[in-house]
Write a protein that holds these residues in place. Structure first.
Motif, short mmCIF file in Angstrom:
data_model
loop_
_atom_site.label_atom_id
_atom_site.label_comp_id
_atom_site.label_asym_id
_atom_site.label_seq_id
_atom_site.Cartn_x
_atom_site.Cartn_y
_atom_site.Cartn_z
N SER A 53 3.65 -3.82 5.19
CA SER A 53 3.73 -3.88 6.65
C SER A 53 4.16 -5.25 7.15
CB SER A 53 2.40 -3.48 7.27
OG SER A 53 1.39 -4.39 6.89
N SER A 112 1.35 -6.89 -2.34
CA SER A 112 0.54 -7.37 -1.22
C SER A 112 -0.93 -7.42 -1.65
CB SER A 112 0.68 -6.43 -0.02
OG SER A 112 0.02 -5.21 -0.33
N ARG A 113 -1.74 -8.02 -0.79
CA ARG A 113 -3.17 -8.12 -1.10
C ARG A 113 -3.84 -6.76 -1.08
NH1 ARG A 113 -7.74 -10.19 2.30
NH2 ARG A 113 -9.41 -10.79 0.87
N GLN A 139 -0.54 -15.95 1.59
CA GLN A 139 -1.37 -17.13 1.86
C GLN A 139 -2.33 -17.42 0.73
OE1 GLN A 139 -3.54 -16.93 5.60
NE2 GLN A 139 -4.88 -18.63 5.02
N THR A 140 -2.99 -16.41 0.21
CA THR A 140 -3.93 -16.63 -0.88
C THR A 140 -3.36 -16.16 -2.21
OG1 THR A 140 -5.02 -14.56 -0.28
CG2 THR A 140 -6.02 -16.59 0.52
N ASP A 195 11.67 6.56 2.72
CA ASP A 195 10.63 6.56 1.69
C ASP A 195 11.06 5.69 0.50
OD1 ASP A 195 8.78 7.12 -0.26
OD2 ASP A 195 8.98 9.30 -0.15
N LEU A 196 10.26 4.72 0.18
CA LEU A 196 10.61 3.81 -0.92
C LEU A 196 10.78 4.56 -2.24
CD1 LEU A 196 8.05 2.80 -3.07
CD2 LEU A 196 7.09 2.31 -0.84
N ARG A 203 0.82 -1.20 0.00
CA ARG A 203 0.00 0.00 0.00
C ARG A 203 0.86 1.27 0.00
NH1 ARG A 203 -5.26 0.00 2.07
NH2 ARG A 203 -4.74 -1.75 3.43
N ASN A 217 10.90 0.62 4.37
CA ASN A 217 9.65 1.07 4.99
C ASN A 217 9.93 2.32 5.82
OD1 ASN A 217 7.18 1.13 6.64
ND2 ASN A 217 6.86 -0.93 5.84
N GLY A 242 7.21 -0.78 1.23
CA GLY A 242 5.88 -0.28 1.57
C GLY A 242 4.91 -1.36 1.95
N GLN A 274 -0.30 -13.01 6.90
CA GLN A 274 -0.72 -13.71 5.67
C GLN A 274 0.18 -13.36 4.50
OE1 GLN A 274 -2.68 -11.45 7.21
NE2 GLN A 274 -4.32 -12.56 8.23
N HIS A 275 0.82 -12.21 4.55
CA HIS A 275 1.81 -11.87 3.53
C HIS A 275 3.12 -12.60 3.84
CE1 HIS A 275 3.61 -9.49 0.31
NE2 HIS A 275 4.69 -9.47 1.06
N GLN A 301 0.39 -11.28 -6.54
CA GLN A 301 0.24 -11.26 -5.07
C GLN A 301 1.05 -12.35 -4.37
OE1 GLN A 301 -3.78 -10.73 -3.52
NE2 GLN A 301 -3.34 -12.23 -1.93
N VAL A 302 1.80 -11.92 -3.37
CA VAL A 302 2.59 -12.84 -2.55
C VAL A 302 1.80 -13.10 -1.27
CG1 VAL A 302 4.72 -13.06 -1.18
CG2 VAL A 302 4.78 -12.01 -3.47
C1 LIG Z 1 -7.41 -14.80 5.31
C2 LIG Z 1 -6.53 -13.70 4.82
C3 LIG Z 1 -5.64 -13.97 3.78
C4 LIG Z 1 -4.79 -12.96 3.33
N1 LIG Z 1 -3.90 -13.25 2.33
C5 LIG Z 1 -2.98 -12.31 1.97
C6 LIG Z 1 -1.99 -12.56 0.96
O1 LIG Z 1 -1.96 -13.64 0.33
N2 LIG Z 1 -1.07 -11.61 0.71
C7 LIG Z 1 -1.07 -10.39 1.35
O2 LIG Z 1 -0.20 -9.57 1.06
N3 LIG Z 1 -2.01 -10.10 2.27
C8 LIG Z 1 -2.97 -11.02 2.58
N4 LIG Z 1 -3.94 -10.69 3.50
C9 LIG Z 1 -4.05 -9.27 3.93
C10 LIG Z 1 -3.10 -8.88 5.06
O3 LIG Z 1 -3.71 -9.20 6.29
C11 LIG Z 1 -2.81 -7.36 5.02
O4 LIG Z 1 -4.02 -6.65 5.06
C12 LIG Z 1 -2.03 -6.90 3.78
O5 LIG Z 1 -0.93 -7.76 3.53
C13 LIG Z 1 -1.55 -5.47 3.99
O6 LIG Z 1 -0.91 -4.99 2.83
P1 LIG Z 1 0.19 -3.85 2.90
O7 LIG Z 1 1.31 -4.30 3.76
O8 LIG Z 1 0.49 -3.47 1.50
O9 LIG Z 1 -0.60 -2.63 3.55
P2 LIG Z 1 -0.45 -1.95 4.96
O10 LIG Z 1 -0.60 -2.92 6.06
O11 LIG Z 1 -1.36 -0.77 4.93
O12 LIG Z 1 1.06 -1.45 5.03
C14 LIG Z 1 1.58 -0.39 4.28
C15 LIG Z 1 3.03 -0.18 4.71
O13 LIG Z 1 3.64 0.78 3.88
C16 LIG Z 1 4.49 1.60 4.66
N5 LIG Z 1 4.67 2.85 3.91
C17 LIG Z 1 3.75 3.82 3.65
N6 LIG Z 1 4.28 4.77 2.88
C18 LIG Z 1 5.56 4.42 2.62
C19 LIG Z 1 6.61 4.99 1.87
N7 LIG Z 1 6.45 6.13 1.21
N8 LIG Z 1 7.80 4.35 1.84
C20 LIG Z 1 7.99 3.19 2.51
N9 LIG Z 1 7.03 2.60 3.24
C21 LIG Z 1 5.82 3.20 3.28
C22 LIG Z 1 3.77 1.72 5.97
O14 LIG Z 1 4.67 2.06 7.02
C23 LIG Z 1 3.20 0.31 6.15
O15 LIG Z 1 4.11 -0.54 6.82
C24 LIG Z 1 -4.83 -11.68 3.92
C25 LIG Z 1 -5.75 -11.43 4.95
C26 LIG Z 1 -6.60 -12.42 5.40
C27 LIG Z 1 -7.56 -12.12 6.51
#
Ligand SMILES: Cc1cc2nc3c(=O)[nH]c(=O)nc-3n(C[C@H](O)[C@H](O)[C@H](O)COP(=O)(O)OP(=O)(O)OC[C@H]3O[C@@H](n4cnc5c(N)ncnc54)[C@H](O)[C@@H]3O)c2cc1C
Ligand SMILES: Nc1ncnc2c1ncn2[C@@H]1O[C@H](COP(=O)(O)O)[C@@H](O)[C@H]1O
Lengths: 255, 326
Positions: B271, B238-239, B255-256, B308-309, B213, B290, B269, B275-276, B252-253
């Motif tokens: 977290s 990520s998801r 669990q699913t 910042d990425l 994200r 991050n 970027g 599941q990731h 997508q990397v």
């Molecule tokens: C049953 C189930 C299965 C799932 N399967 C998967 C799956 O297969 N894969 C998966 O990925 N997720 C999966 N999820 C979702 C997972 O729980 C998270 O919601 C998801 O991985 C979050 O994605 P994210 O890290 O991109 O977003 P966020 O959690 O919102 O993290 C964003 C990160 O970006 C950082 N950031 C923001 N701006 C910048 C910047 N400018 N430079 C550097 N860093 C920055 C923040 O500090 C934060 O750490 C699943 C969830 C469930 C319930």
């Protein structure tokens, strides 16, 4: 096409999964709940098919009474009917779950006076991941089932289903009434609209009280796998870290 | 007394998962005090009997039937059920690939027996078997007991066992078997294949540059694409990113999504939700970029840059180009 989708309520843990002190469940005290992702996509697929070709979507879940939340959510994104098989909240084994779901499906089909032309499951549930409930239900109903489906194209009396394999897709042509196990990625599930949310409050919830006997697999205890301790080396706090990064890339031979 | 291992192949091409299956089978069969028999179903199966023997099979059951040219979960499941009837194994196992789990589920449904999917370790007993299996795609483990009068049905989690060479070859006696298959089972047999250009895939790439994200937009991924191209790698995500529609689910990397095992995983970027993480943890090295030093991805990574990425990623690209004189 009348379609039934089986969904499961699961906790949505963050960076780690905690287990209750008796080891029998995920500690969900501070967690939200969600619908297992594959099933969310199965529901979206069902809604898209009925929006295109007509028909109704029924969503069925077996779980604690709180699973009504996932059924209402389903209604908010387009499900027409919702059915709950309430449990005491304990985890049911796959054989027991499959027996109860089969009975609930048969009851719903009798009430409709016709079989669901298509029943969709997730490929596996997100939490227990038994990889079997859909197959067991399909067999009890005497219907065909294929898993790992990432494409569905209904036609008269059949559905064309695409299964993802390493180098592409396998194509199946399954006569209806059919059952499919769906995988995330088949579509992008929609978010509920305000109108959908309001409509979901009115959707009529059917309760199907069903007793089913336990199968041969019994949960003893959940636990977290051993974690390797990691010592993160911080390479920097700005873009000047690029030098150290490329050193590493060269050292491991990928650059 | 036997353990029956259902092996996988594609028209005579041995699946790498079979090596894991046979490694797990050696341990389990020794604990059970039985011999290892294998089942190979369909066209080309006979050609693999030598490999099965080398891997330690005492008996190689080769099942063939005109309907078994291509995969069909019901036809293969029914075939193994009939083989179980004829050979009376004490347990039947496979590796929990997509097909492996589906075939065992078909057997279990047809015989109305319990089936334990994705085991990590299995302790046979006189009554109950004690099993530790995978939940949540590997984020959680479940101790479970398996009690049944019939053959024990189970799969080992894919990649839960490290494939090893067989301690010794088996007798490898080939027994051909023709199942009696009802024509109606053709309803779930593959009718066509849509094979795409292979190339470097996410699961086989030696470098994966992933965005979450924090990348902020679909366009933001161009920087990641450029870096991945330069390293001959692939872009992952990520998801959260898939759900936002920024990238296709094939990237997508997790669990699913896809399980990856690159030499290095560059997670920007992201977290690092559990599941990731389960999809990324097999990476040899992990570099997290991050802005949050407390993010789970950072805490669990081998290397991290807290910045910042959008500044760091182009700087890596520029540094590589500088060194290569591009
Ligand atoms: C049953 C189930 C299965 C799932 N399967 C998967 C799956 O297969 N894969 C998966 O990925 N997720 C999966 N999820 C979702 C997972 O729980 C998270 O919601 C998801 O991985 C979050 O994605 P994210 O890290 O991109 O977003 P966020 O959690 O919102 O993290 C964003 C990160 O970006 C950082 N950031 C923001 N701006 C910048 C910047 N400018 N430079 C550097 N860093 C920055 C923040 O500090 C934060 O750490 C699943 C969830 C469930 C319930
Ligand atoms: N409690 C439940 N309620 C409704 N559907 C379920 C339930 N458990 C499993 N399913 C369905 O069966 C599929 C396979 O589950 P499993 O065998 O647990 O991996 C899931 O993806 C769901 O579609």
């Amino acid at each position: 096409m009348n379609i039934l989708v089986c969904v499961k309520r699961v906790p949505a843990p963050g960076s780690k999964i905690n287990v209750t002190s008796d080891g029998m469940a995920v500690d969900a005290a501070h967690l939200g709940f969600t619908t297992s992702p594959h099933e969310e996509c199965a529901l979206e697929e069902a809604v898209q098919i009925t929006e295109r070709d007509g028909g109704q979507v029924t969503v069925l879940t077996l779980g604690p009474v709180e699973a009504e939340e996932q059924l209402r959510y389903a209604a908010s994104v387009g499900a027409h009917k919702i059915i709950l098989v309430p449990t005491d909240g304990s985890a049911w084994d796959p054989q027991r779950t499959a027996s109860a779901l089969t009975e609930a499906i048969q009851t719903a089909e009798e009430a409709n006076n016709q079989p669901f032309e298509l029943i969709l499951f997730g490929n596996e549930s997100a939490d227990s991941g038994g990889f079997q409930v859909g197959v067991r239900v399909a067999h009890k109903l005497g219907r065909p089932i294929v898993n790992a489906i990432k494409g569905i194209d209904p036609s008269d009396c059949a559905v064309t289903a695409r299964r993802e394999i390493d180098a592409g897709f396998e194509v199946y042509n399954v006569p209806t009434p059919a059952v499919l196990g769906v995988k995330e990625g088949i579509n992008l599930p929609r978010y509920p609209t305000m109108k959908g949310r309001l409509a979901s409050k009115k959707a009529e919830l059917t309760n199907a009280e069903i007793t089913a006997k336990a199968g041969g697999q019994t949960l003893v205890r959940l636990h977290r796998p051993a974690e390797q301790a990691s010592n993160t080396e911080i390479l920097g706090t700005d873009e000047s870290a690029a030098v150290a990064i490329v050193d590493i890339l060269e050292e491991i031979g990928v650059c | 007394m036997s353990l029956l291992v259902v092996l996988d192949h594609d028209r005579g091409t041995w699946s790498e998962a079979n090596d894991e299956a046979m490694t797990a089978a050696h341990t389990l069969a020794a604990d059970m005090g039985v011999q290892i028999d294998v089942a190979l179903v369909g066209d080309g199966a006979l050609d693999l009997s030598g490999q099965a023997r080398a891997a330690g099979a005492a008996v190689v059951h080769v099942a063939n039937h005109p309907m078994l040219t291509d995969f069909g979960p019901e036809a293969v499941g029914e075939t193994i059920v009939q083989l179980i009837g004829a050979a009376s194994p004490d347990a039947v196992m496979a590796v929990g690939t997509s097909r492996g789990n589906e075939i065992l589920a078909q057997i279990a449904a047809r015989m109305d027996l319990p089936f334990v999917a994705n085991c990590m370790s299995v302790t046979p007993g006189d009554g109950a078997w004690s099993i530790t299996r995978i939940q949540w795609g590997g984020s959680l483990l479940e101790d479970t007991t398996l009690v049944t009068d019939g053959p024990k049905l189970l799969t080992y989690g894919h990649h839960a066992v490290l494939a090893e060479a067989a301690p010794a070859p088996g007798a490898g006696i080939v027994e051909e078997f023709t199942p009696d298959l009802d024509g109606s089972l053709a309803r779930t047999i593959v009718v066509d294949r849509d094979v795409q250009q292979a190339g470097v895939t996410l699961s086989t790439a030696s470098v994966v540059v992933s965005g979450g994200r924090g990348v902020g937009s679909a366009e933001g991924f161009e920087q990641l694409e450029e870096l991945a191209d330069l390293l001959g790698g692939r872009v992952g995500c990520s998801r959260a990113v898939t759900n936002l529609g920024w990238r296709n689910h094939t990237d997508q990397v997790g669990q699913t999504g896809t399980r990856i095992a690159p030499e290095i995983y560059i997670a920007t970027g992201i977290s690092g939700a559990i599941q990731h993480w389960v999809g990324a943890m097999a990476s040899k090295r992990i570099l997290a970029i991050n802005i949050d030093a407390e993010a789970n991805m950072v805490v669990k990574a081998d290397y991290a840059v807290i910045a910042d990425l959008h500044k760091v990623v182009p700087a890596i690209t520029a540094e590589i180009k500088r060194r290569k004189g591009l």
